[in-house]
Design an enzyme around this catalytic site. Structure first.
Site, PDB file in Angstrom:
ATOM      1  N   ALA A  38      66.589  55.172  38.505  1.00 61.79           N
ATOM      2  CA  ALA A  38      66.118  56.345  39.240  1.00 61.79           C
ATOM      3  C   ALA A  38      66.833  57.563  38.680  1.00 61.79           C
ATOM      4  O   ALA A  38      67.867  57.443  38.005  1.00 61.79           O
ATOM      5  CB  ALA A  38      66.405  56.200  40.731  1.00 61.79           C
ATOM      6  N   LYS A  39      66.292  58.731  38.946  1.00 67.00           N
ATOM      7  CA  LYS A  39      66.952  59.962  38.523  1.00 67.00           C
ATOM      8  C   LYS A  39      66.398  61.105  39.350  1.00 67.00           C
ATOM      9  O   LYS A  39      65.223  61.100  39.748  1.00 67.00           O
ATOM     10  CB  LYS A  39      66.691  60.242  37.033  1.00 67.00           C
ATOM     11  CG  LYS A  39      67.846  60.922  36.335  1.00 67.00           C
ATOM     12  CD  LYS A  39      69.018  59.986  36.118  1.00 67.00           C
ATOM     13  CE  LYS A  39      70.119  60.620  35.299  1.00 67.00           C
ATOM     14  NZ  LYS A  39      71.232  59.694  35.084  1.00 67.00           N
ATOM     15  N   GLY A  40      67.235  62.084  39.598  1.00 66.09           N
ATOM     16  CA  GLY A  40      66.800  63.301  40.266  1.00 66.09           C
ATOM     17  C   GLY A  40      67.111  64.500  39.393  1.00 66.09           C
ATOM     18  O   GLY A  40      68.119  64.504  38.674  1.00 66.09           O
TER      19      GLY A  40
END
Length: 1043
Positions: free
Chosen positions: A588-590
């Site tokens: 995941a990444k933001g």
């Protein structure tokens, strides 16, 4: 679907139809929260005792200046003092010369209007700005936002000059009112007066023991305390206490007894929004309301309170204020999130909800209009992406398409050109997401309901057909279709949440075109605020990754970052997914893109708060209410530190706890401070370096090398996490280190003791003791110019030398521990091979993320260099973070506080033991993957690159894990218990007990943990080409207890 609405009726939202038809005895949540107050002034009217004496002095001053005929001076001064209805605040604050100048200006304006033979042309525009504040006086029609003349920019300037950048150290209070009298005997216009004064706060006194609420008197400007009535102080005190306990705005409405006046009071933390005061005027004018008085009060505890005294415009064709005030209240919340909205402007006829929807659709279309199309697809099919030259051409064309096809400006033009279609698209969105099943639906028929100008909402198919028929231009059709795609893929949103600080949307990612995004994410979030936009993408239900602030140096750089934000987020999450191959969490990444000049930390806080709105069901009417949730399942995100956010993880965890996430606040973020919140810092314990180290040691072991004989080049210096730990863990002959401060090199080998000294101090190579260099050694700092090296070569610019130094040195081993992404790429990789065709390095262990491009790795492997890529080598950090998440989920708040948080600055025995377990898991996983890659490469006699094997290994592991999560193997209790006893660190099992742990862990997480352990241990043992029979043998032993 809905009752036809008269075309001439004021527009309302269809979603409130049921509420409109309810018996009047049913009261809405908003109406029951309406406060009634006595018809008394909210502020004491100041009386300026020296007014008459001042008037006499002003008369003299006006007469002495000679612009007004002497016989008219007394009359003009008297009119100004007695007939205009200007508050005594003005006369008390201004000196004689300023007042006389204003009277002369008013007289000149009258003469100008007379020459035009039109009293309505009489325009007053008086202002004075200094370091103490400002005074603005101008003609102003009530209930109307003017687009030209002095009033058009006045409030926007007040926002920009005095309100937007308020801090407790530099704050201004504002009083503004409409004059009671007209500006002359022949002109009926009224004056609007604004008085801005700098606050002078008393010294802050420390809070007493046990005191959690601030006494408003202790943080107020003395002028405010002098003017505010006891009732106003009481109202503001309660609003202040609410603001202190909330992150978003507090909005209250007060009914004044015996009148139709409504007072709207809004409290929020300073800096929470910008351009808000001026935007509020546009909002209440939209509903044909006007303000008699407005106040902005600032307090030294960092809180701002705005108070608006609103009245209905006489004879206006508008909903009654008794209804419209609730819509103003609701839409003020949206306006707080997006006050500077180009689609909510005077004259464009969009209400705030429609304009906010238009803005969100505008952002969505910028990122997701299919910008490549068939031409690119044909080209992609013709060219070979594995050919570096072809790949470069494709990337260049892709970038061109994205820059030129759909620009921000062209999309905005389409939105402005089709207001009716945007309105229909908004209704289509609202029909799904307006929360009609709870108390918020009982909002009396105020009045988003009336905003429909058609007989009924259109279905998706009807709307699509209407767009196609109404819009001849294909480009414009595509933009409007993007709005429809947006509507169809929003699963939940805080759009209708009564209070919020930014907008958030949970999107189903099915709309992403496979040509651009070959691997479909599991879920994605879009966050939009007044000073940022951001995404969060995850590839599995249980997934973890860092949140990155994407900062922009200038307007051009911001424009590039804006275009590439989603693509960068997707690429980072995809890479993280490969790296997270042997832990329960997928990738995941933001990403957060702050606007130029925005406060990055505040953007991060809004981003997190908006995400939490979609993770925690609302429980509080009028504040956080239940949303329409088409996803229908609980979700937990695990966020980690990344560029620019490392020091924000503590805040996010504590904020989640404050918002009510009692079960998962401990695991919401990783990278928390060890002492305060029980985090496990990677650098302190060398977590990432331990996995890199296993690859270095594996090479030595397989090739029979002695470490002290191996020469090494390293990027990333002793001041960084990876660089310092690489120095401390190794004993090789390091010949060069390149870091942010410069280039340190010595062909005889850099002094190991001096390197260790720098690593322990965490200082860069610029601090190296030069007496420890041999005659051929040197240090070139980035600020150096015209430096002569021992070889006689002259370095003209230290920065340029540093930027390309990784391409000049030769050694056995190259370990990048820092540097920019793709520092070695297809354009410069040839520089790592000398004129005789001999590579500069024999082995490369890529410690820094994305240091080499994929094409560069494959090119180097063709040259017989042993390359181990980043997603395999530096996964120690993600393993550590994964086990930090596990501790947060497994321990109760009491246990977590006792076992993980330091006491008197010292960790508990449990903490120390758990950290050792983590370090062992990292080394075990890294060594197992190294062996698997090495074995597979040998089996194929080098026919397949290790880089390719690593990628295939990641894909195989991820696919197998997904299959196992969906299978019934997890339901076999003996197997599950056997796996969990091995997968969960021994220290945790010993302290809490396996049965308790299995009860506490959320089932999706438990399934992911089970599946990841089984998948990784099976593949690492049997290889990527393992058979079903191999798995049968492996699965047979799962139920065996841990040895």
């Amino acid at each position: 679907m809905s009752t036809p609405v008269d075309q001439n009726e004021t527009r309302l939202d269809p979603n409130l139809l049921q509420a409109a038809l309810k018996p009047s005895t049913e009261r809405s949540s908003s109406e029951t929260s309406l406060h009634r107050i006595k018809n008394l002034p909210g502020y004491n009217t100041p009386v300026f005792k020296g007014k008459e004496a001042q008037r006499a002095l002003v008369e003299k001053d006006v007469a002495s200046k000679g612009f007004v005929p002497r016989e008219l001076v007394a009359n003009e001064v008297n009119w100004f003092y007695s007939n205009l209805g200007i508050d005594d605040t003005y006369f008390a604050n201004e000196d004689v010369s300023v007042i006389s100048d204003h009277i002369i200006a008013l007289f000149g304006a009258k003469i100008l209007a007379f020459t035009k033979h039109d009293p309505s042309k009489l325009v007053i525009d008086l202002e004075k700005i200094d370091e103490k504040g400002a005074t603005f006086i101008h003609t102003s029609p009530p209930g109307l936002t003017v687009t030209e003349g002095p009033g058009a920019t006045c409030e926007a300037r007040i926002d920009e000059l005095f309100l937007d950048h308020s801090t407790p150290e530099n704050a201004y209070r504002l009083e503004t009112f409409r004059s009671a009298g007209s500006i002359s005997a022949t002109a009926s216009q009224q004056l609007r007066c604004y008085f801005v004064t700098k606050c002078k706060f008393p010294p802050r006194t420390p809070a007493q023991n046990g005191q959690t609420k601030t006494d408003i008197r202790s943080v107020s400007d003395p002028v405010f305390l002098e003017k505010a009535t006891p009732n106003t102080l009481d109202i503001y005190q309660k609003v202040m206490w609410n603001v202190e306990t909330r992150y978003g705005p507090v909005i209250e409405v007060f009914e004044v007894e015996g009148t139709r006046e409504r007072r709207l009071v809004i409290g929020y933390k300073m800096g929470g929004t910008s351009k808000f005061f001026s935007a509020l005027s546009n909002l209440y004018h939209f509903y044909s309301l006007y303000s008699a008085r407005k106040y902005v009060e600032q307090f030294s505890n960092g809180i701002t309170i705005i108070s608006l005294y609103l009245n209905p415009l006489p004879d206006a064709n508008a909903p009654p204020i008794e209804h419209s005030i609730f819509q103003v209240m609701k839409e003020a919340s949206l306006l707080f999130c997006l006050p500077d909205n180009p689609f909510f402007l005077p004259g464009n006829n969009h209400a705030v909800q429609e304009a906010t929807y238009a803005y969100c659709g505008w952002i969505f279309a910028q990122h997701f209009c299919n910008r490549l199309g068939q031409s690119y697809l044909h080209l992609k099919n013709v060219l070979n992406e594995n050919d570096p030259t072809h790949a470069e051409v494709l990337n260049d064309i892709k970038r061109r398409f994205r820059e030129e096809t759909f620009t921000r400006e062209s999309i905005a033009q389409v939105i402005h050109a089709h207001p009716e279609l945007i309105r229909l698209l908004y209704v289509n969105f609202a029909m799904t997401h307006y929360p009609t099943s709870d108390s918020s639906s009982q909002l009396m028929p105020t009045l988003s309901y009336q905003r429909l100008q058609t007989t009924q909402p259109l279905s998706d198919e009807e709307l699509y057909d209407k767009i196609r028929r109404a819009v001849p231009n294909k480009h414009e059709v595509q933009v409007l279709e993007a709005f429809l795609i947006f509507n169809k893929h929003v699963l939940k949103t805080n759009f209708y949440q009564p209070t919020k600080v930014a907008l958030s949307f949970r999107l189903a990612p099915d709309f992403l075109p496979e040509i651009e995004y070959p691997k479909k994410p599991f879920g994605m979030f879009l966050m939009i605020g007044n000073d940022f936009r951001g995404f969060h993408i995850r590839f599995r239900d249980v997934a973890r990754g860092g949140v990155r602030l994407v900062m922009s140096r200038n307007k051009e750089n911001y424009s590039i970052n804006q275009r590439m934000l989603f693509d960068e987020n997707y690429a980072l999450a995809s890479t993280q997914n490969l790296k997270n191959k042997d832990i329960p969490e997928g990738g995941a990444k933001g990403t957060i893109l702050p606007s130029l000049g925005a406060n990055p930390r505040r953007c991060f806080e809004k981003y997190v708060d908006a995400i939490i709105d979609l993770l925690i069901p609302g429980q509080t009417p009028g504040i956080k209410e239940r949303l329409v949730d088409l996803y229908g399942k609980p979700e937990i995100l695990f966020l980690g530190p990344d560029e620019g956010t490392a020091d924000m993880m503590d805040w996010a965890a504590l904020h989640a706890r404050g918002r009510g996430a009692e079960t998962w606040w401990k695991s919401f973020t990783t990278g928390k401070s060890a002492a305060k919140l029980g985090g496990i810092p990677h650098d302190t314990y060398g977590m990432t370096s331990r996995s890199i180290r296993q690859y270095v040691l594996g090479i030595y072991r397989q090739l029979g090398l002695r470490e002290k004989d191996v020469t090494k080049v390293q990027t990333g210096g002793p001041d960084g996490d990876l660089g310092s730990n690489e120095i401390l863990l190794s004993s090789d002959k390091t010949v060069a280190i390149i870091d942010g401060s410069g280039v340190l090199a010595d062909p005889a080998g850099l002094d190991r003791e001096e390197l260790i000294r720098l690593a322990k101090l965490r200082v860069p190579v610029a601090n190296f003791d030069l007496t420890k260099l041999s005659k051929d050694g040197y240090l070139v700092r980035v600020e150096d110019q015209d430096v002569k090296l021992p070889s006689g070569e002259v370095v003209f610019d230290g920065t340029d030398f540093r930027n390309s130094a990784h391409l000049r040195f030769k050694a056995d081993l190259f370990v990048p521990c820092g540097g920019r992404p793709e520092a070695v790429n297809i354009s410069n990789v040839a520089a790592l091979v000398d004129a005789d065709g001999k590579p500069h390095f024999k082995y490369i262990v890529e410690g820094a993320n994305l240091f080499l491009s994929q094409q560069a790795r494959l090119h180097l492997e063709k040259r017989k260099i042993v390359v181990f890529k980043d997603s395999s080598t530096n996964k120690g950090g993600v393993t550590s973070s994964s086990l930090e998440v596990l501790a947060g989920l497994a321990l109760s708040t009491e246990e977590f506080t006792r076992l993980m948080i330091f006491k008197s600055g010292e960790p508990s025995e449990f903490y120390k033991s758990y950290v050792k377990d983590v370090q062992e898991k990292i080394a075990e996983n890294a060594a197992a993957e190294f062996q698997c890659i090495w074995r597979e490469h040998a089996r194929l006699n080098g026919a397949k690159a290790r880089t390719t094997i690593s990628d295939e290994l990641s894909s195989t592991l991820n696919n197998l894990q997904a299959e196992l999560e969906a299978s019934d193997l997890y339901d076999d209790v003996p197997s599950r218990r056997g796996v969990m006893s091995r997968a969960i660190p021994r220290t945790l099992v010993k302290e809490i007990g396996l049965d308790t742990l299995l009860e506490r862990l959320p089932e999706p997480y438990e399934r992911a943990l089970f599946s990841s352990w089984v998948a990784s241990h099976f593949i690492y043992k049997y290889g990527v080409n393992a058979s079903s029979v191999d798995f049968f043998h492996f699965a047979r032993d799962l139920a065996k207890p841990q040895q």
